[in-house]
Enzyme design. Sequence first.
Site, PDB file in Angstrom:
ATOM      1  N   SER D  11       0.927  -1.494  -0.059  1.00 42.05           N
ATOM      2  CA  SER D  11      -0.022  -0.018  -0.037  1.00 42.05           C
ATOM      3  C   SER D  11       0.809   1.242  -0.077  1.00 42.05           C
ATOM      4  O   SER D  11       0.465   2.335  -0.036  1.00 42.05           O
ATOM      5  CB  SER D  11      -0.735   0.104   1.099  1.00 42.05           C
ATOM      6  OG  SER D  11      -0.223  -0.140   2.458  1.00 42.05           O
ATOM      7  N   ASN D  98      -3.174  -2.045  13.094  1.00 42.63           N
ATOM      8  CA  ASN D  98      -4.835  -2.153  12.853  1.00 42.63           C
ATOM      9  C   ASN D  98      -5.581  -0.922  13.326  1.00 42.63           C
ATOM     10  O   ASN D  98      -6.017  -0.139  12.546  1.00 42.63           O
ATOM     11  CB  ASN D  98      -5.479  -3.646  13.112  1.00 42.63           C
ATOM     12  CG  ASN D  98      -5.493  -4.585  12.345  1.00 42.63           C
ATOM     13  OD1 ASN D  98      -4.776  -4.474  11.527  1.00 42.63           O
ATOM     14  ND2 ASN D  98      -5.835  -5.785  12.943  1.00 42.63           N
ATOM     15  N   SER D 265     -10.566  25.400 -29.446  1.00 31.08           N
ATOM     16  CA  SER D 265     -10.507  24.044 -30.005  1.00 31.08           C
ATOM     17  C   SER D 265      -9.603  23.968 -30.973  1.00 31.08           C
ATOM     18  O   SER D 265      -9.054  24.954 -31.528  1.00 31.08           O
ATOM     19  CB  SER D 265     -12.041  23.983 -30.828  1.00 31.08           C
ATOM     20  OG  SER D 265     -11.842  23.069 -31.836  1.00 31.08           O
ATOM     21  N   LYS D 271     -14.380  28.751 -30.794  1.00 27.68           N
ATOM     22  CA  LYS D 271     -15.257  28.314 -29.790  1.00 27.68           C
ATOM     23  C   LYS D 271     -14.539  28.723 -28.255  1.00 27.68           C
ATOM     24  O   LYS D 271     -13.347  28.954 -28.227  1.00 27.68           O
ATOM     25  CB  LYS D 271     -14.933  26.732 -29.809  1.00 27.68           C
ATOM     26  CG  LYS D 271     -15.488  26.044 -31.005  1.00 27.68           C
ATOM     27  CD  LYS D 271     -16.843  25.700 -31.009  1.00 27.68           C
ATOM     28  CE  LYS D 271     -17.274  24.893 -29.769  1.00 27.68           C
ATOM     29  NZ  LYS D 271     -16.775  23.528 -29.655  1.00 27.68           N
ATOM     30  N   ASN D 273     -15.238  27.266 -25.061  1.00 28.52           N
ATOM     31  CA  ASN D 273     -15.839  26.026 -24.313  1.00 28.52           C
ATOM     32  C   ASN D 273     -15.784  26.005 -22.830  1.00 28.52           C
ATOM     33  O   ASN D 273     -14.607  26.333 -22.344  1.00 28.52           O
ATOM     34  CB  ASN D 273     -15.036  24.639 -24.862  1.00 28.52           C
ATOM     35  CG  ASN D 273     -14.971  24.493 -26.415  1.00 28.52           C
ATOM     36  OD1 ASN D 273     -16.104  24.774 -26.973  1.00 28.52           O
ATOM     37  ND2 ASN D 273     -13.876  24.125 -26.821  1.00 28.52           N
ATOM     38  N   GLU D 278     -17.797  21.692 -17.420  1.00 27.80           N
ATOM     39  CA  GLU D 278     -18.076  20.355 -18.126  1.00 27.80           C
ATOM     40  C   GLU D 278     -17.277  19.368 -17.169  1.00 27.80           C
ATOM     41  O   GLU D 278     -17.714  18.306 -16.926  1.00 27.80           O
ATOM     42  CB  GLU D 278     -17.642  20.153 -19.348  1.00 27.80           C
ATOM     43  CG  GLU D 278     -18.601  20.999 -20.533  1.00 27.80           C
ATOM     44  CD  GLU D 278     -17.882  20.951 -22.068  1.00 27.80           C
ATOM     45  OE1 GLU D 278     -18.265  20.213 -22.712  1.00 27.80           O
ATOM     46  OE2 GLU D 278     -16.790  21.865 -21.956  1.00 27.80           O
ATOM     47  N   TYR D 305     -10.567  -7.001  11.297  1.00 25.85           N
ATOM     48  CA  TYR D 305      -9.959  -6.412  10.061  1.00 25.85           C
ATOM     49  C   TYR D 305      -9.850  -7.309   8.997  1.00 25.85           C
ATOM     50  O   TYR D 305      -9.407  -8.755   9.308  1.00 25.85           O
ATOM     51  CB  TYR D 305      -8.352  -6.065  10.654  1.00 25.85           C
ATOM     52  CG  TYR D 305      -7.652  -5.271   9.410  1.00 25.85           C
ATOM     53  CD1 TYR D 305      -7.891  -4.091   9.003  1.00 25.85           C
ATOM     54  CD2 TYR D 305      -6.768  -6.331   8.634  1.00 25.85           C
ATOM     55  CE1 TYR D 305      -7.218  -3.630   7.790  1.00 25.85           C
ATOM     56  CE2 TYR D 305      -6.214  -5.599   7.623  1.00 25.85           C
ATOM     57  CZ  TYR D 305      -6.428  -4.392   7.065  1.00 25.85           C
ATOM     58  OH  TYR D 305      -5.794  -3.823   6.124  1.00 25.85           O
ATOM     59  N   GLN D 310      -7.913  -2.554   3.114  1.00 25.14           N
ATOM     60  CA  GLN D 310      -7.031  -1.969   2.385  1.00 25.14           C
ATOM     61  C   GLN D 310      -7.376  -1.031   1.281  1.00 25.14           C
ATOM     62  O   GLN D 310      -6.836   0.031   0.872  1.00 25.14           O
ATOM     63  CB  GLN D 310      -5.625  -2.534   1.945  1.00 25.14           C
ATOM     64  CG  GLN D 310      -4.627  -1.896   1.437  1.00 25.14           C
ATOM     65  CD  GLN D 310      -3.355  -2.749   1.391  1.00 25.14           C
ATOM     66  OE1 GLN D 310      -2.838  -3.454   2.192  1.00 25.14           O
ATOM     67  NE2 GLN D 310      -2.882  -2.728  -0.010  1.00 25.14           N
TER      68      GLN D 310
END
Lengths: 450, 450, 450, 450
Positions: D11, D98, D265, D271, D273, D278, D305, D310
């Site tokens: 992790s 833990n 664009s 344009k 935009n 969005e 646990y 995780q």
Amino acid sequence: MDPAVLDFTASLPFDRRLGLHDLKGSLAHLSMLASRSIIGADDEALLRGGLEEIAEEITAGSFPYDLSFEDIHMNIEKRLIEKVGPDGGRLHTARSRNDQVALDMHLYLRDECKRIDEGLQHLQEVIVGMAEKHEDILMPGYTHLQRAQPVLLAHHMLAYFWMLERDRQRLAGVLERIDLMPLGAGALAGTSFDIDREQVAAYLGFSRLYENSIDAVSDRDYLVEFLAFAAIAVMHLSRLCEEIIIWSSVEFGFIELDDSYTSGSSMMPQKKNPDVAELIRGKTGRIYGSLIGLLTVLKGLPLAYNKDLQEDKEGLFDTVDTLKNLLPPLSGMLGTMVFCRERLAEAVDDDYLCATDMADYLVRRGCTFREAHQTVGQLIAFCRQKNNRLKELTPDQRACFHPALAENIEALLDPVKVVEARLSRGGTASAAVAEQLQKARAALSAHMTK
Amino acid sequence: MDPAVLDFTASLPFDRRLGLHDLKGSLAHLSMLASRSIIGADDEALLRGGLEEIAEEITAGSFPYDLSFEDIHMNIEKRLIEKVGPDGGRLHTARSRNDQVALDMHLYLRDECKRIDEGLQHLQEVIVGMAEKHEDILMPGYTHLQRAQPVLLAHHMLAYFWMLERDRQRLAGVLERIDLMPLGAGALAGTSFDIDREQVAAYLGFSRLYENSIDAVSDRDYLVEFLAFAAIAVMHLSRLCEEIIIWSSVEFGFIELDDSYTSGSSMMPQKKNPDVAELIRGKTGRIYGSLIGLLTVLKGLPLAYNKDLQEDKEGLFDTVDTLKNLLPPLSGMLGTMVFCRERLAEAVDDDYLCATDMADYLVRRGCTFREAHQTVGQLIAFCRQKNNRLKELTPDQRACFHPALAENIEALLDPVKVVEARLSRGGTASAAVAEQLQKARAALSAHMTK
Amino acid sequence: MDPAVLDFTASLPFDRRLGLHDLKGSLAHLSMLASRSIIGADDEALLRGGLEEIAEEITAGSFPYDLSFEDIHMNIEKRLIEKVGPDGGRLHTARSRNDQVALDMHLYLRDECKRIDEGLQHLQEVIVGMAEKHEDILMPGYTHLQRAQPVLLAHHMLAYFWMLERDRQRLAGVLERIDLMPLGAGALAGTSFDIDREQVAAYLGFSRLYENSIDAVSDRDYLVEFLAFAAIAVMHLSRLCEEIIIWSSVEFGFIELDDSYTSGSSMMPQKKNPDVAELIRGKTGRIYGSLIGLLTVLKGLPLAYNKDLQEDKEGLFDTVDTLKNLLPPLSGMLGTMVFCRERLAEAVDDDYLCATDMADYLVRRGCTFREAHQTVGQLIAFCRQKNNRLKELTPDQRACFHPALAENIEALLDPVKVVEARLSRGGTASAAVAEQLQKARAALSAHMTK
Amino acid sequence: MDPAVLDFTASLPFDRRLGLHDLKGSLAHLSMLASRSIIGADDEALLRGGLEEIAEEITAGSFPYDLSFEDIHMNIEKRLIEKVGPDGGRLHTARSRNDQVALDMHLYLRDECKRIDEGLQHLQEVIVGMAEKHEDILMPGYTHLQRAQPVLLAHHMLAYFWMLERDRQRLAGVLERIDLMPLGAGALAGTSFDIDREQVAAYLGFSRLYENSIDAVSDRDYLVEFLAFAAIAVMHLSRLCEEIIIWSSVEFGFIELDDSYTSGSSMMPQKKNPDVAELIRGKTGRIYGSLIGLLTVLKGLPLAYNKDLQEDKEGLFDTVDTLKNLLPPLSGMLGTMVFCRERLAEAVDDDYLCATDMADYLVRRGCTFREAHQTVGQLIAFCRQKNNRLKELTPDQRACFHPALAENIEALLDPVKVVEARLSRGGTASAAVAEQLQKARAALSAHMTK
């Protein structure tokens, strides 16, 4: 744009993984532009050289990504212009970022689907191997996590083979939907240059074209379909992993996992935790999440391209990586796990597991199924009350429940015989399982010759 | 069981819709049992008569559903025994509720998929019809909901045709995964009776069998796959409905919906609300929900049958109904909606829509795409500043930006010519759209001859 | 509207459950209209009479629902006009269906939240009762489904108490967000009548008003928040049910469920299937689905009311029913389930469960935690290899691993003493659990006096 | 473990962001261990020095992360031992990974919630500022995206203020559920060391403790609750962004976004935009996905646990980042966007917007609401047919529909007067909106003094 906003809208941090596919697409486009004389042969050679150098840089890890250019496409174009001068700007003729990124995603996912399919094939082979290796081991088959009927361990494992087989069929369906070439759609309406989309498709190994340019730049359904395939596949694997976790509890004790696939505990040194199986079960969450994530993005989006569509990538990439990376540890864990024959033998030596066969026996002797069912239920209730095993009852005791039970019913109480009686196609008898294995191997071969 | 608990666990309130499919499956099973002499010819005739009577009762709405029997299967068996006596109990020989309900679901969904496919076919036909009827209308094509380039209305509508076409391909994939006959799997391990699964499959029109009995009773992936198909399909429709809603705003004013598909307001009598389109867009939610719902049910479930699997039905039934019921109003709404030619004509008379073509023109005159792009950008910025239209600039003014712009560029500013220039395959020029329409019609025919 | 379309858009089939709440809201509205002289006293009396009659009809099940009026509101208004004549049409003065339905949903959900809270309270009481009743039973605590350390069964069960306690806190938060009165918002902008929203709120027991009329008719976030509460709550219950299912497997054998909460099998009469627990675990799916369903509906919806919002009801109603209906069987199942003391005693008689304490002992004797951890790991590996139990080792053998282990370490190997050593607050020692129980009871009392 | 498996299970790549919180928790733990004499004062000083050095390394970016140690906790412990020798191993006394990771997540999320709350506060302030700045602008209020009634722009914008206000209330609820200190729970059962959990809690600013150690290490519901909060909040923002996108279409033309928040664009230089809007709308997907992802992970997980847990981190971290990072661009975009007064004025000059007021007028003249509604409906139908505006009708023409309409009804047709008539609390009249603004400012102050 404000630099902070550029950061917010930039896709380079994640779309850089499309670099080589982008170059492949550009080479196809370039080749077509030249063959249609939209750019000259000199320019073609110049640009091709530049693109090839860039491909080497990306492969070598030396490409100078520049976050002030928002995406991988602009990064590559800028690099090309650095290398070949302003003529690098000709590459984008008759193309838009909308159809370009659509093409990149098709190329990328096509490659990844193939790798995932290989991983699934390998996992199927491991399962077949397990089934072949352990063909004489019995285990309880469960419903409601209650022991129900004895089955061959091989039979139980092969159930997963067929789930994976259907997953691969679905993956083949995804590949069919990927097999549509979008380039030439331009921003949304096609192009006024006299391009040859068939040539680009052939160059890149596509067998069909998008027949509508607006659809070509808006379509993300093949991505959703891939995520749905992945969600179903990982769901299957979560079921398998759940079983492995349960089986490796001390209470079940059916299997021992190899140390390479378990971890100890920082506080409890005796533990052998089935981390890999748990983690795969847990990874179901992120794949379901990515599926619903993309479906949400697409809900209610008007045609054609909207910036929202940039959100099609990270969840997809994560799902590709997740699925690709969990298959080898899963295959490894299965391939090395050891079945505890004694515990499994004890578990099937539970004569309640034979109740169905006893009922079926009574049916053969003329009972209706419902009568037989009731009779056996009473017999078992009697045993429970007396704390007796079925095999300990005398013929006379049994006859109280039904005259036919006075006969020799040993075969009904022997798990091996019970298993061997289930000869119906797809059933758990050895012969049926052998036939099933043959079909499984045939399916594997069929995939490989495709 | 406690009656309150029975209420909680009963499935009759929703699985009663499987009644006729259950009977069909039972007739197939019965026929096979008789042909294998597992039950006698007399019994077969007796039971067949009973089952047929029950089918009539269900069809007529006179079947006496009894909630104290938890599901449709037990209701039918109980009714059969009422009708034919205890021999009715023979029908369940060599069968379990696990494989029985699996068969029912396959039969049910196979039928419903066909109906949904018909609804999709009809919708595609309506779209083709709209495209054919309005082949001369132009509209702005949008990206980011900003006008981008002029396109044929027919082209825009046909984008949805191809989405639906892929939806139908996916539905065909679902049907392939449905085409596996589960009966004979028993509770999970097969049966010791000498059954003939191939015969049952042939009787019921299945071309393949589940090859593993545990898989046969545990498999719900075809249901998830159906839900994923439905989620993608309704996502497509939600996009179409979003556009219809936007187009029918006063501000856009591109369409007028027929009164049959709109509602007024209790407080604002002037309103024409696009209820049908909004409701379809909204129904996306429940279908996504049912998809994630079933995926959740299945996550981490050990083999084989678990009661959790009873939760596979309501979300599926709701999705089948939702999809089946929204297609006719959607087709009706599309088929009757009127395009406002004037408003559309005004909308495409926006010379910024031609910027791409002007850039492409400069490319043809030797600019690189990037230079051309910049030049046109400056030209447009100039117009904005001066509040001029492009066509109002003099050749000299234009020449300041690039010498080639001094020439006659009228064709670049006429939306019709701009559209007609996009002759690339899949592009929006009339000729390209005509070819596309031909392909669309061919696809429809191909479905019908299948 | 076309009748087929009316069918598609009608909400009567599901919003009829709001009838009584709609009437309650109308009575409050009526009373306010009269007190502000917007309608006369005579009209008030007339309409009140009509509304009360309708309430009786609905309660008695004799209300004539008419599908040609699309929703419950129109049905009630139409009925009112039938009863009192055209003056019935005055009730809707200064009101719109938008604020009316918003009010109904607030009233409905407020009532249901209270019932669900009672069900949760009862479940907590059952858990406290179980903890009190079984305070001397030990069981293995698990991590990774591997036995880790011995704990009190009461301690394990109480973990669920606190989850439910947080669920109730979240539910209280939902109730706060419900406690906003929407009526008076009109269609979206408020009303020109001189209404008194405070009076309506006071009449109906709300403590606050929506301060913005557009928000009042568009807000559905309290519904999503309820669904999120429900999703978390059922997730907790799914964890508990998973444990019950695992514990009632033959292999664990920790509990026996009462027959009222299990089912037999049509083919395997010996089975006692934990149907209730499985079904609750399965019902997690539909609740997650309804949550994502409503979130999907709301995504990207412009203000104010849109027809999509009609899709806020069915998933919510289903979730209310699901949660309300699963709590009693769950409480019943827990309250009647029997723990198998022998099996639990065997399970904790596993001296590896004491490894942590042995490591802690070494720490007290001066080892660092990491050294202690390693030493115990070696000791256990030695036992495994020799197939010895820890208690069978001689002091000399133990001393090889660490001199301090030569001493009398019996207390470290007795699960009861190991449990009793965990006196830290929130730990599993009896005294700590007794304190915890006191806090749990205090929490229950605090809810009841609120 | 196999290195490939270690990669799969590690992790560190994502939990490294917990480094400083981990150190903070360790310092609190260390201080408590010393004050309870579980470790000596010398050791405390030694370890504290080491931990502080490590904090500096992490802050400076010089900490040597080592992927062969699977997580951030092991990395820090290993580094501590490198720095201070084997006594570094004493830090883990009376602690397990833990409860350690549970603590880290509480600390981390508490900090992030505060930052997100600040972002929401700022956004609310921007909205209040917009409302104050534009208090005289009218716009059409919409239902079904159809113009319904005129409202103040300020009123419309403030609807979002109250949604955000509820979001912040929900966030405060999350913070209450976070305010539970888990350390001292050990692996799952508490510890036999005589620790002082209250001291640790006080040190770290927690006001309550987990009262059950198993719950302390298994609880992830505060994470789900945060994700649900985030999903609702981003849903609100998606609605706002949808409106911004629609308003910035050429057809609506209600607003002009600042160039810093739009993009051009590559193919259409004209344009502008609304990329930011969005993208925020699109980011709804990933947050919904992470919510369903974690709910899926937790479904059916037995205590305590499991490695699956995780998978609680990446979706959470992504949601924290997403929400935190989208608030500043959103605030910036809103704060700089310009309303086009002319277009808005044109849009409200639509006399159908006054229909409700005309109906209300008739009610005041004695009509029932239903009659009034019908009368106005006929009047409007008449205008549509004649292509007249309401104000163009003569009194006589109007009188044909109802005598009261012969009077001077100008006030009913003036959008300003229509707006000003809606004086009901929460309505859109200026005075009502001024009161609303005062309440909004009071709410902001209340947050700040908390």
